[in-house]
Write a protein that holds these residues in place. Structure first.
Motif, PDB file in Angstrom:
ATOM      1  N   THR A 178      -3.205  -0.480  -9.500  1.00 35.17           N
ATOM      2  CA  THR A 178      -4.350  -1.122  -8.605  1.00 35.17           C
ATOM      3  C   THR A 178      -4.061  -2.054  -7.640  1.00 35.17           C
ATOM      4  OG1 THR A 178      -5.204  -2.364 -10.210  1.00 35.17           O
ATOM      5  CG2 THR A 178      -6.252  -0.287 -10.311  1.00 35.17           C
ATOM      6  N   THR A 179      -3.087  -3.042  -7.983  1.00 36.26           N
ATOM      7  CA  THR A 179      -2.944  -4.319  -6.975  1.00 36.26           C
ATOM      8  C   THR A 179      -1.466  -4.362  -6.751  1.00 36.26           C
ATOM      9  OG1 THR A 179      -3.085  -5.887  -8.729  1.00 36.26           O
ATOM     10  CG2 THR A 179      -5.006  -5.350  -7.938  1.00 36.26           C
TER      11      THR A 179
ATOM     12  N   LYS B 211       0.726  -1.351   0.023  1.00 37.85           N
ATOM     13  CA  LYS B 211       0.201  -0.081  -0.158  1.00 37.85           C
ATOM     14  C   LYS B 211       0.645   1.110  -0.004  1.00 37.85           C
ATOM     15  CE  LYS B 211      -4.416  -1.936   2.048  1.00 37.85           C
ATOM     16  NZ  LYS B 211      -4.990  -1.522   3.344  1.00 37.85           N
TER      17      LYS B 211
ATOM     18  N   GLU C 111      -0.612   4.636 -12.394  1.00 36.22           N
ATOM     19  CA  GLU C 111      -1.717   4.021 -11.807  1.00 36.22           C
ATOM     20  C   GLU C 111      -1.521   2.443 -11.755  1.00 36.22           C
ATOM     21  OE1 GLU C 111      -6.195   3.334 -13.505  1.00 36.22           O
ATOM     22  OE2 GLU C 111      -5.258   5.271 -13.906  1.00 36.22           O
TER      23      GLU C 111
ATOM     24  N   ILE D  40       2.106   1.573  -3.469  1.00 38.71           N
ATOM     25  CA  ILE D  40       1.114   2.139  -4.278  1.00 38.71           C
ATOM     26  C   ILE D  40       0.593   3.824  -4.154  1.00 38.71           C
ATOM     27  CG2 ILE D  40      -1.307   1.866  -4.866  1.00 38.71           C
ATOM     28  CD1 ILE D  40      -1.004  -1.142  -4.390  1.00 38.71           C
TER      29      ILE D  40
END
Length: 115
Positions: free
Chosen positions: A34-35, A20, A32, A23
């Motif tokens: 997302t995972t 996290k 960008e 990210i």
């Protein structure tokens, strides 16, 4: 997967960060992702490494150490004695006395136990 690609979770593990956090750094750089399984190109990974290292160095700047006053045993005891734990307990407040006349019977019980 070519050798120039790295997954987000692998980069996080390498930098001792969570996926996290990586990210979030990528989002600041307008990349960008997302995972944690997303792949990053080598230049993107280098950008993240540089950003994380820069923030680590900023946190490691020396700060003036606090000088604590040495306490004597007596001062430590007095501090512990002043703590009021009654405010931290969640006990019900009732209008009726304790059950079984405990205030009167407890000293008798303690005498019997410690005899």
């Amino acid at each position: 997967m070519s050798s120039k690609n790295i997954r987000v979770y692998e980069l996080a593990k390498e930098l001792n960060k969570t996926s996290k956090e990586i990210i979030a750094v990528l989002a600041e750089k307008n990349i960008e992702v997302t995972t944690h399984m997303a792949t990053l190109e080598d230049n993107q990974a280098a950008m993240v490494r540089a950003q994380v290292n820069k923030t680590l160095k900023a946190k490691e700047e020396p700060q003036a150490p606090k000088q604590e006053q040495p306490q004597t045993q007596e001062e430590k005891y007095m501090c512990e004695e002043k703590k009021d734990y009654g405010k931290t307990l969640n006990l019900p407040k009732t209008d009726f006395p304790m059950r079984a006349s405990l205030p009167e019977n407890e000293p008798k019980i303690l005498e019997e136990v410690f005899e």
